[in-house]
Write a protein that holds these residues in place. Structure first.
Motif, PDB file in Angstrom:
ATOM      1  N   PRO A  10       1.176  -1.548   0.198  1.00  0.00           N
ATOM      2  CA  PRO A  10       0.482   0.288   0.101  1.00  0.00           C
ATOM      3  C   PRO A  10       0.113   1.297  -0.086  1.00  0.00           C
ATOM      4  O   PRO A  10       0.606   2.580  -1.060  1.00  0.00           O
ATOM      5  CB  PRO A  10      -0.713  -0.375   1.300  1.00  0.00           C
ATOM      6  CG  PRO A  10      -0.625  -1.505   1.528  1.00  0.00           C
ATOM      7  CD  PRO A  10       0.254  -1.989   1.076  1.00  0.00           C
ATOM      8  N   ALA A  11       2.078   1.384   0.783  1.00  0.00           N
ATOM      9  CA  ALA A  11       2.766   2.364   0.788  1.00  0.00           C
ATOM     10  C   ALA A  11       3.255   3.053  -0.284  1.00  0.00           C
ATOM     11  O   ALA A  11       3.754   4.031  -0.672  1.00  0.00           O
ATOM     12  CB  ALA A  11       3.726   2.051   1.794  1.00  0.00           C
ATOM     13  N   LEU A  12       3.965   1.629  -1.508  1.00  0.00           N
ATOM     14  CA  LEU A  12       3.824   1.758  -2.500  1.00  0.00           C
ATOM     15  C   LEU A  12       2.808   2.338  -3.515  1.00  0.00           C
ATOM     16  O   LEU A  12       2.451   2.484  -4.993  1.00  0.00           O
ATOM     17  CB  LEU A  12       4.847   1.115  -2.879  1.00  0.00           C
ATOM     18  CG  LEU A  12       5.930   0.243  -2.179  1.00  0.00           C
ATOM     19  CD1 LEU A  12       6.668  -1.041  -3.096  1.00  0.00           C
ATOM     20  CD2 LEU A  12       6.490   1.234  -2.605  1.00  0.00           C
ATOM     21  N   GLY A  13       1.466   2.019  -3.679  1.00  0.00           N
ATOM     22  CA  GLY A  13       0.213   2.045  -4.194  1.00  0.00           C
ATOM     23  C   GLY A  13      -0.029   1.327  -4.796  1.00  0.00           C
ATOM     24  O   GLY A  13      -1.194   0.887  -5.728  1.00  0.00           O
ATOM     25  N   ASN A  14       0.324   0.413  -3.992  1.00  0.00           N
ATOM     26  CA  ASN A  14       0.157  -1.198  -4.951  1.00  0.00           C
ATOM     27  C   ASN A  14      -1.171  -1.621  -3.809  1.00  0.00           C
ATOM     28  O   ASN A  14      -1.566  -1.501  -3.138  1.00  0.00           O
ATOM     29  CB  ASN A  14       0.655  -2.797  -4.771  1.00  0.00           C
ATOM     30  CG  ASN A  14       2.362  -1.913  -6.040  1.00  0.00           C
ATOM     31  OD1 ASN A  14       1.705  -0.304  -6.828  1.00  0.00           O
ATOM     32  ND2 ASN A  14       3.362  -1.749  -5.480  1.00  0.00           N
TER      33      ASN A  14
END
Length: 127
Positions: A10-14
């Motif tokens: 989630p931190a990588l936007g995934n």
């Protein structure tokens, strides 16, 4: 490792999808808490036991960890499927550890799931 994946992706936007194990209750251990226990044990003054249990001392589900991630990354897309085991191989042992001896003998005190997420994000600069 499921917990780092729940934060990193989630931190990588995934999005994160864990197919099974949403009903499992387990005692998770954050790396920072383990490091704290090891350092405190190494520098403890008194006599020590031959071994200690360290953990969160709580029965947590993956959804509890996901909630902590969503508190910091509300746009995160996290999907956790049902089932009693998130690791798809037997045997699946789930437990909650009693860390009272570690607390008594060298002051071990675990963080909360929210503290784990915050620490992980701070150490990785949110990615």
């Amino acid at each position: 490792m499921i917990f780092p994946r729940l934060i990193e992706q989630p931190a990588l936007g995934n999005p994160v999808k864990i197919d099974q194990g949403g009903d499992a209750v387990d005692d998770f251990l954050y790396y920072g808490d383990l490091a704290q226990a090891l350092v405190r044990c190494c520098f403890a003054a008194g006599p020590l036991l031959p071994f200690y249990h360290v953990g969160s001392g709580q029965g947590l589900q993956l959804k509890d960890l996901a909630k902590a991630v969503l508190n910091r990354l509300p746009e995160a897309q996290i999907e956790i499927g049902p089932g009693p085991a998130f690791i798809p191989r037997p045997p699946n042992y789930h437990c909650v550890l009693d860390f009272s001896a570690a607390r008594r003998d060298f002051g071990y005190e675990p963080g909360s799931p929210q503290e784990w997420v915050d620490s992980f994000l701070a150490r990785t600069n949110g990615r």
